[in-house]
Design an enzyme around this catalytic site. Structure first.
Site, PDB file in Angstrom:
ATOM      1  N   LYS A 122      -9.171   1.400  -5.734  1.00  0.00           N
ATOM      2  CA  LYS A 122      -9.837   1.013  -4.501  1.00  0.00           C
ATOM      3  C   LYS A 122     -10.633   2.203  -3.956  1.00  0.00           C
ATOM      4  CE  LYS A 122      -5.826   1.764  -1.463  1.00  0.00           C
ATOM      5  NZ  LYS A 122      -4.741   1.097  -0.710  1.00  0.00           N
ATOM      6  N   HIS A 123     -11.812   1.937  -3.314  1.00  0.00           N
ATOM      7  CA  HIS A 123     -12.318   0.635  -2.855  1.00  0.00           C
ATOM      8  C   HIS A 123     -13.727   0.480  -3.442  1.00  0.00           C
ATOM      9  CE1 HIS A 123      -9.657   2.418   0.219  1.00  0.00           C
ATOM     10  NE2 HIS A 123      -9.273   1.195   0.533  1.00  0.00           N
TER      11      HIS A 123
ATOM     12  N   HIS B 124     -12.176  -0.766   8.543  1.00  0.00           N
ATOM     13  CA  HIS B 124     -11.287  -1.679   9.255  1.00  0.00           C
ATOM     14  C   HIS B 124     -11.981  -2.267  10.486  1.00  0.00           C
ATOM     15  CE1 HIS B 124      -8.213   0.411   6.874  1.00  0.00           C
ATOM     16  NE2 HIS B 124      -7.435  -0.631   7.113  1.00  0.00           N
TER      17      HIS B 124
ATOM     18  N   ASP C 111     -10.307  -6.424  -0.371  1.00  0.00           N
ATOM     19  CA  ASP C 111      -9.547  -5.683   0.629  1.00  0.00           C
ATOM     20  C   ASP C 111      -9.085  -6.703   1.667  1.00  0.00           C
ATOM     21  OD1 ASP C 111      -8.394  -3.645   2.080  1.00  0.00           O
ATOM     22  OD2 ASP C 111     -10.186  -2.384   2.127  1.00  0.00           O
TER      23      ASP C 111
ATOM     24  N   ARG D   2       3.812   2.731   3.046  1.00  0.00           N
ATOM     25  CA  ARG D   2       4.403   1.531   3.648  1.00  0.00           C
ATOM     26  C   ARG D   2       5.926   1.506   3.494  1.00  0.00           C
ATOM     27  NH1 ARG D   2      -0.021   1.294   5.741  1.00  0.00           N
ATOM     28  NH2 ARG D   2      -1.636  -0.231   5.253  1.00  0.00           N
TER      29      ARG D   2
ATOM     30  N   ASP E 118       0.861  -1.192   0.000  1.00  0.00           N
ATOM     31  CA  ASP E 118       0.000   0.000   0.000  1.00  0.00           C
ATOM     32  C   ASP E 118       0.888   1.230   0.000  1.00  0.00           C
ATOM     33  OD1 ASP E 118      -2.739  -0.920   0.209  1.00  0.00           O
ATOM     34  OD2 ASP E 118      -2.257  -1.631   2.203  1.00  0.00           O
TER      35      ASP E 118
END
Length: 296
Positions: A146-147, A159, A239, A50, A42
């Site tokens: 995304k998403h 999440h 995801d 990241r 990501d």
């Protein structure tokens, strides 16, 4: 690397990331029947990065979208994506879970996506998303929208909870759909589905990644429940299956089977990878396809 996704938020210089991806490729090379590895991360820049230690800090979506001249914003978005792709490819990363194609609420209300989006104007976001896809993929890196079917108008963080995108088909087609259509037209390699309910296509209990009306009807097909479809010919990926709306409700085996049956191609980060494989294997055994060329 964590369960198949490169995550350098706690460390990881370019040299260390390159060593890791090289070792993974060498392991995979021992099996000539195995397809080349997809190594993903990501790397949206801005709020979601990241690869941080020794990598260029490129501007994120909201920073690029803040450039008033849209043509210049589009041009720079493409250039940034191409340069970012070169850095990722240099350390062996081949898939970037970016760009975000979600569109923020036009009324300025709270969005859990926030600065990760290119803004609240669907047509302008569409141009920037297409530019990012072109930049990444022109350099040889697989990009991922995304998403799907869209999280931008939701204040809930998927999440931790499963929200519903309670909009009509016409509203969805005007607001959420344009950047996805633009990314697909630009040839995007993958589309990621988010953990969201879409009542407009009849799903009031099944998250998008496990929903045949969403994945097979709306994304891949001509439409679902009156919403016009994308006719997307590429790869569909879930995801993260570690996110609470999935991991708290389904075993990894159940989640894997349901997602594949909905029309997904790739399962991202199941909590229990071995359990996911076993779940798929049990289904193949039951239908007599083990060892044959099943779509899984």
């Amino acid at each position: 690397g964590t369960r198949g996704v490169v995550d350098g938020t706690a460390g990881g210089t370019p040299q260390q990331v390159a060593a890791l991806t090289s070792a993974l490729r060498q392991q995979a090379a021992g099996d000539p029947a195995r397809a080349p590895l997809l190594i993903g991360t990501d790397q949206e820049y801005g709020d979601v990065v990241r690869l941080q230690y020794g990598f260029t800090d490129f501007p994120g979506a909201s920073q690029l979208a803040a450039i008033d001249d849209t043509d210049r914003a589009v041009s720079l978005t493409r250039e940034v994506a191409a340069a970012a792709a070169q850095e990722m490819l240099a350390v062996g990363v081949t898939v970037d879970f970016a760009p975000v194609s979600d569109v923020l609420p036009t009324d300025g209300s709270l969005s859990a996506i926030g600065n990760r989006s290119y803004g609240a104007d669907p047509q302008r976001v569409a141009r920037l998303v297409a530019a990012a896809v072109t930049g990444y993929q022109g350099a040889g890196l697989a990009a991922v929208l995304k998403h799907f079917p869209g999280l931008g108008r939701l204040a809930t963080d998927t999440h931790t909870a499963l929200p519903a995108l309670r909009v009509s088909c016409s509203s969805w087609n005007e607001h959420e759909a344009p950047p996805v259509r633009a990314g697909i037209a630009a040839g995007v390699s993958m589309v990621m589905t988010g953990h969201v309910l879409l009542p407009a296509v009849g799903d009031t209990a099944v998250p998008a990644s496990m929903s045949a009306p969403v994945v097979s009807g709306l994304l891949r097909g001509s439409g679902s429940g009156g919403c016009p479809g994308m006719r997307y010919p590429g790869i569909a990926v879930t995801d993260s299956l570690q996110m609470e709306p999935i991991a708290n409700v389904y075993t990894s085996g159940q989640a894997a089977v349901r997602a594949l049956n909905a029309g997904e191609d790739l399962l991202l980060m199941p909590l229990d990878p071995v359990g996911a494989v076993h779940g798929i294997g049990l289904v193949l055994d039951l239908v007599g396809l083990a060892g044959s060329e099943a779509r899984f």
